[in-house]
Design an enzyme around this catalytic site. Structure first.
Site, PDB file in Angstrom:
ATOM      1  N   THR A 277       0.810  -1.174  -0.169  1.00 30.02           N
ATOM      2  CA  THR A 277       0.114  -0.005   0.001  1.00 30.02           C
ATOM      3  C   THR A 277       0.971   1.516   0.075  1.00 30.02           C
ATOM      4  O   THR A 277       1.843   1.232   0.675  1.00 30.02           O
ATOM      5  CB  THR A 277      -0.819   0.135   1.306  1.00 30.02           C
ATOM      6  OG1 THR A 277      -1.475  -1.167   1.203  1.00 30.02           O
ATOM      7  CG2 THR A 277      -1.766   1.144   1.611  1.00 30.02           C
ATOM      8  N   GLY A 278       0.242   2.395  -0.681  1.00 26.84           N
ATOM      9  CA  GLY A 278       1.180   3.507  -0.663  1.00 26.84           C
ATOM     10  C   GLY A 278       1.562   3.964  -2.176  1.00 26.84           C
ATOM     11  O   GLY A 278       0.879   3.381  -3.034  1.00 26.84           O
TER      12      GLY A 278
ATOM     13  N   THR B 257       4.151   4.307  -3.921  1.00 25.82           N
ATOM     14  CA  THR B 257       5.040   3.568  -4.678  1.00 25.82           C
ATOM     15  C   THR B 257       4.569   2.114  -5.035  1.00 25.82           C
ATOM     16  O   THR B 257       4.418   1.831  -6.333  1.00 25.82           O
ATOM     17  CB  THR B 257       6.301   3.334  -3.944  1.00 25.82           C
ATOM     18  OG1 THR B 257       6.790   4.428  -3.448  1.00 25.82           O
ATOM     19  CG2 THR B 257       7.357   2.949  -4.819  1.00 25.82           C
TER      20      THR B 257
ATOM     21  N   ALA C 140       8.230   1.748   1.943  1.00 25.91           N
ATOM     22  CA  ALA C 140       8.535   1.767   3.222  1.00 25.91           C
ATOM     23  C   ALA C 140       8.776   3.370   3.635  1.00 25.91           C
ATOM     24  O   ALA C 140       8.813   4.115   2.769  1.00 25.91           O
ATOM     25  CB  ALA C 140       9.905   0.976   3.492  1.00 25.91           C
TER      26      ALA C 140
ATOM     27  N   LYS D  35       7.065   1.420   8.777  1.00 23.26           N
ATOM     28  CA  LYS D  35       6.020   1.348   7.825  1.00 23.26           C
ATOM     29  C   LYS D  35       4.733   1.724   8.460  1.00 23.26           C
ATOM     30  O   LYS D  35       4.815   1.569   9.688  1.00 23.26           O
ATOM     31  CB  LYS D  35       5.715  -0.278   7.180  1.00 23.26           C
ATOM     32  CG  LYS D  35       6.911  -0.450   6.277  1.00 23.26           C
ATOM     33  CD  LYS D  35       6.688  -2.023   5.577  1.00 23.26           C
ATOM     34  CE  LYS D  35       5.311  -1.932   5.046  1.00 23.26           C
ATOM     35  NZ  LYS D  35       5.180  -0.812   3.943  1.00 23.26           N
TER      36      LYS D  35
ATOM     37  N   GLU E  42      -0.425  -5.391   6.168  1.00 21.82           N
ATOM     38  CA  GLU E  42       1.110  -5.099   5.628  1.00 21.82           C
ATOM     39  C   GLU E  42       1.817  -6.323   6.140  1.00 21.82           C
ATOM     40  O   GLU E  42       2.336  -7.307   5.549  1.00 21.82           O
ATOM     41  CB  GLU E  42       1.727  -3.885   5.350  1.00 21.82           C
ATOM     42  CG  GLU E  42       1.150  -2.900   4.489  1.00 21.82           C
ATOM     43  CD  GLU E  42       1.678  -1.636   4.705  1.00 21.82           C
ATOM     44  OE1 GLU E  42       2.345  -1.171   5.497  1.00 21.82           O
ATOM     45  OE2 GLU E  42       1.295  -0.764   3.773  1.00 21.82           O
TER      46      GLU E  42
ATOM     47  N   LYS F 122      14.639   7.036   1.354  1.00 23.96           N
ATOM     48  CA  LYS F 122      14.067   6.242   2.506  1.00 23.96           C
ATOM     49  C   LYS F 122      15.168   5.580   3.200  1.00 23.96           C
ATOM     50  O   LYS F 122      14.935   4.924   4.352  1.00 23.96           O
ATOM     51  CB  LYS F 122      13.025   5.269   2.063  1.00 23.96           C
ATOM     52  CG  LYS F 122      11.848   5.908   1.352  1.00 23.96           C
ATOM     53  CD  LYS F 122      10.945   6.806   1.991  1.00 23.96           C
ATOM     54  CE  LYS F 122       9.711   7.149   1.489  1.00 23.96           C
ATOM     55  NZ  LYS F 122       8.693   6.334   1.054  1.00 23.96           N
TER      56      LYS F 122
END
Ligand code: 5RP
Length: 227
Positions: A33-34, A36, A88, A99, A108, A126
């Site tokens: 999820t996110g 990226t 992340a 995360k 996740e 990151k």
């Protein structure tokens, strides 16, 4: 000079090569999820028909996958998956991560636990020497919010309720700043053990296996060092 968005795209594309290597009609791919992960999902669309299905770590990712016509299974229908791909908020050289910036940390961690390998995709910003600048997300059962906040303060953190946010599991998130993370595995176990905590956003006891970090000069791959 590549933008952060272009770097994220590069990391997502690099993860698609891992999908290519394992693709088969019965293979299930774990999806994070996110922002990226969203780019990874968009690229995964071209594997429709070459992979069996996906499992998503959030309702948001499930909707995006389904929007591309990819089959999304409930984790309870899946025995194993070769890879889980996710971003992340911070990652260190041991491939321990923080995360949960998107609030999906619990699902996740659960989906990742079923996968053979966790592939972390991120831009190189990151990568940190020591984790903790990014406030640690902790998913908490609502009735335990204040009790858990006090325990986190005793650890030296400053917990802040993520206002107006409810997780896919119906819980709240405390974002904890100021923690000194010297032993990430020990801290993860300790916080996870507070009554009322569902899970914390430290992924150290089970971190990533591979990190694909996009830099201005291409992908930098890190593999989890031997224990
Ligand atoms: C969501 C996450 C994300 O992986 C993390 O927040 C990174 O997101 P992005 O790819 O948007 O930078 O843990 O819960």
């Amino acid at each position: 000079m590549l933008s952060q968005q272009q770097l994220k795209q590069q990391a997502a594309d690099a993860a698609l090569e891992f999908v290519d290597a394992v693709a088969a009609p019965d293979v299930v791919i774990g999806v994070g999820t996110g922002s990226t992960a969203d780019l990874f999902i968009d690229g995964l669309a071209r594997f429709k028909g070459r992979i069996g299905a996906t499992v998503a770590s959030s309702e948001r990712s499930a909707q995006r996958l389904a929007g591309h016509g990819l089959k999304v299974l409930n984790l309870n229908e899946v025995g194993t998956m070769p890879i889980y791909v996710d971003g992340a908020d911070e990652i260190d050289a041991r491939l321990h991560m923080i995360k949960g910036g998107g609030g999906a940390l619990t699902r996740e961690k659960i989906v990742a636990s079923v996968a053979e390998r966790f592939i972390c995709i991120a831009d190189e910003s990151k990568l940190v020497e020591r984790m903790g600048k990014f406030p640690l997300p902790v998913e908490v059962i609502p009735m335990a919010r204040e009790a858990v906040a006090r325990r986190l303060a005793q650890l030296g953190g400053q917990p802040h309720l993520r206002e107006g946010f409810v997780t896919d599991n119906g819980n709240v998130i405390l974002d904890v700043s100021g923690l000194q993370i010297t032993d990430a595995c020990a801290l993860e176990a300790r916080i996870n053990n507070f009554a009322g905590v569902v899970t914390c956003g430290l992924f150290a006891i089970a971190g990533a296996d591979v990190a694909l970090l996009a830099t201005q000069s291409g992908i930098r791959r890190l593999d989890r060092p031997a224990a």
